[in-house]
Design a protein around this motif. Structure first.
Motif, mmCIF file in Angstrom:
data_model
loop_
_atom_site.group_PDB
_atom_site.id
_atom_site.type_symbol
_atom_site.label_atom_id
_atom_site.label_comp_id
_atom_site.label_asym_id
_atom_site.label_seq_id
_atom_site.Cartn_x
_atom_site.Cartn_y
_atom_site.Cartn_z
ATOM 1 N N HIS A 1 11.469 47.868 59.567
ATOM 2 C CA HIS A 1 10.323 48.666 59.176
ATOM 3 C C HIS A 1 10.828 49.437 60.032
ATOM 4 O O HIS A 1 11.458 49.856 60.783
ATOM 5 N N ASN B 1 8.241 49.769 54.914
ATOM 6 C CA ASN B 1 8.890 48.115 54.670
ATOM 7 C C ASN B 1 9.890 48.874 53.752
ATOM 8 O O ASN B 1 9.530 48.456 52.203
ATOM 9 N N GLY C 1 4.043 49.933 54.603
ATOM 10 C CA GLY C 1 4.535 48.981 55.965
ATOM 11 C C GLY C 1 2.833 47.609 56.221
ATOM 12 O O GLY C 1 3.884 46.901 56.483
#
Length: 354
Positions: free
Chosen positions: A160, A184, A204
């Motif tokens: 991340h 991500n 994410g």
């Protein structure tokens, strides 16, 4: 009267000389400042910009950056634009701090970083690409010597990268399970920590397995991989013939040894992420720039990382704050196990770890 006439002639002559001198004086140009390529030793240069002087100059030739002017009208040469961007990526400092250190305006830093990271990111396919089949045997042997795990061509994982809230109705899609806004980013690397696949476009909140299942890497592995070869992934990934994961609840010494060996080999991708974030601290803080530039920044960091690995650049840093966290075993998706993948994993356990 004659004396007054002589004084006028003298004054006119002095004005002509002043005008000539002013024409000869060049405009203030930042290139006249001390050239960091000449004034810094290699180690000092790498500490500040994460690349050696030779690699930075080679990159400059590839980018073919055009000169620009800052808010004060001063010419800013291409090499200084590159150094400004590299310094910002290396430190993650406020743009105003970078501007003060280079004696330029904050607007110029913003303009330079946005332009240069896009230019570097355009080289992604040139520097981040899968190894050829001719190199398969070397990669496989390196992994086997490192961990005792057979047939490994690389490791895959996600990390991340924090960002500021993008705003709008879709903002919450970027909030990851750890509670902050992020992208991500999926990557795969080999034993020397060089990335050969890089995906940077997913919010994410998206699960690692979904990113992999929708990636070009997944498609390519399904249709073009030598038999007996595979990638390694953590429990967040499905067990497939071309992607082996650890045993969730190992029973017996064979499965324990398999997991230990698997962890040693898969550790390369975690180390690669750690080195990437140590090199470029901008990836460890919420990036306060628009989302398109964020993606370009992350991709350009991958390009520069691979260049540093390729040219064996030393990383003069003394901590490892960027080390990746291991995935919690409770987050595994073992229920997505593929029968062929399970059979292959069992065969490897019985043949190599009994």
């Amino acid at each position: 009267m004659a004396a007054a006439f002589d004084e006028l002639e003298c004054l006119e002559a002095l004005e002509d000389l002043d005008a000539a001198d002013q024409q000869d004086i060049p405009r203030r140009c930042i290139t006249d400042r001390m050239n960091l390529f000449h004034s810094l030793h290699d180690e000092e240069f790498i500490k500040r910009f994460r690349l050696s002087k030779t690699t930075a100059l080679n990159l400059l030739d590839k980018l073919q950056i055009q000169g620009t002017r800052d808010g004060r009208g001063s010419p800013v040469p291409p090499h200084l634009q590159l150094l400004i961007t590299l310094r910002w990526m290396a430190t993650g400092s406020f743009q105003l701090t970078i501007a003060d250190s280079f004696d330029v305006s904050q607007q110029l830093v913003s303009k330079c970083t946005a332009k240069i990271v896009r230019a570097i990111a355009s080289l992604l396919q040139d520097y981040v690409k899968r190894p050829s089949r001719e190199h398969f045997s070397n990669i496989r042997n390196n992994y086997f010597e490192m961990s005792g795990f057979p047939g490994v061509l690389g490791a895959v994982d996600c990390t991340h990268v924090p960002i500021q809230s993008p705003g709008g109705a879709r903002a919450e899609k970027f909030r990851c399970r750890k509670g902050f806004f992020s992208l991500n980013v999926q990557a795969a690397c080999g034993p020397n920590l060089e990335f050969f696949d890089f995906v940077c476009r997913w919010p994410g909140s998206v699960h690692d397995s979904r990113i992999f299942n929708n990636s070009r890497l997944f498609f390519d592995l399904q249709h073009d991989l030598l038999e007996g070869h595979h990638l390694l992934g953590d429990p967040a990934y499905p067990l497939l013939p071309f992607l082996l994961t650890p045993v969730a609840n190992p029973v017996g010494q064979r499965e324990v040894r398999y997991n230990i060996s698997h962890s040693k080999a898969r550790n390369t991708i975690e180390r690669a992420f750690g080195v990437l974030k140590m090199r470029f601290r901008c990836l460890t803080i919420p990036l306060k720039i628009n989302l398109t530039t964020v993606m370009a920044t992350i991709c350009s960091a991958a390009v520069l990382h691979n260049m540093a690995v390729k040219y064996k650049e030393d990383l003069y840093m003394c901590n490892d704050d960027g080390a990746e966290e291991s995935v919690n075993i409770e987050e595994n998706i073992e229920h997505f196990v593929n029968a062929a993948g399970r059979q292959k994993r069992n065969n490897i356990i019985n043949e190599y770890f009994s």
